[in-house]
Design a protein around this motif. Structure first.
Motif: not given
Length: 125
Positions: A113-115, A120-124
């Motif tokens: 989940l943390l990965t 997801s945050l890196a993709a934003r």
């Protein structure tokens, strides 16, 4: 009662421990001679001391501690590279020959989940 004792003695852990003690004791003489005959005089010469064990600083005999640390590192390295690595290689070859595969390590769902959140945050950005 004797069959239980026999089973205990024949367990791999007991035999491995016995072999480790015997090999460690025998190998200690080799490492001691290397440390006392080669490394200790070399290190003592670098520090302009008569011998490694006699090296002191304001009353602290750090030379004997240094010799013990060198001895420990050499023994640990020799045991690892001469015994552990070849044994692991032999076990891997035996397992491959017999078709035994290593069990997959279980992945903690929290890590997954943390990965996913991190990705997801890196993709934003």
């Amino acid at each position: 009662m004797l069959s239980g004792f026999k089973k205990f003695l024949m367990q791999g852990n007991v035999i491995d421990l016995a072999v480790a003690v015997v090999i460690g004791t025998a190998f200690n003489a080799v490492v001691d001679s290397i440390v006392k005959g080669l490394l200790a005089p070399l290190i003592a010469r670098i520090f302009n001391a008569k011998d490694l064990a006699g090296m002191t600083w304001e009353g602290f005999a750090y030379g004997s501690v240094l010799a013990a640390i060198i001895n420990f590192v050499l023994v640990a390295g020799a045991i690892y590279f001469v015994v552990v690595v070849p044994m692991n290689h032999l076990i891997e070859r035996r397992n491959a020959k017999l078709g035994i595969k290593e069990p997959e390590a279980e992945v903690d769902p929290h890590i997954v989940l943390l990965t996913e959140i991190r990705d997801s945050l890196a993709a934003r950005k």
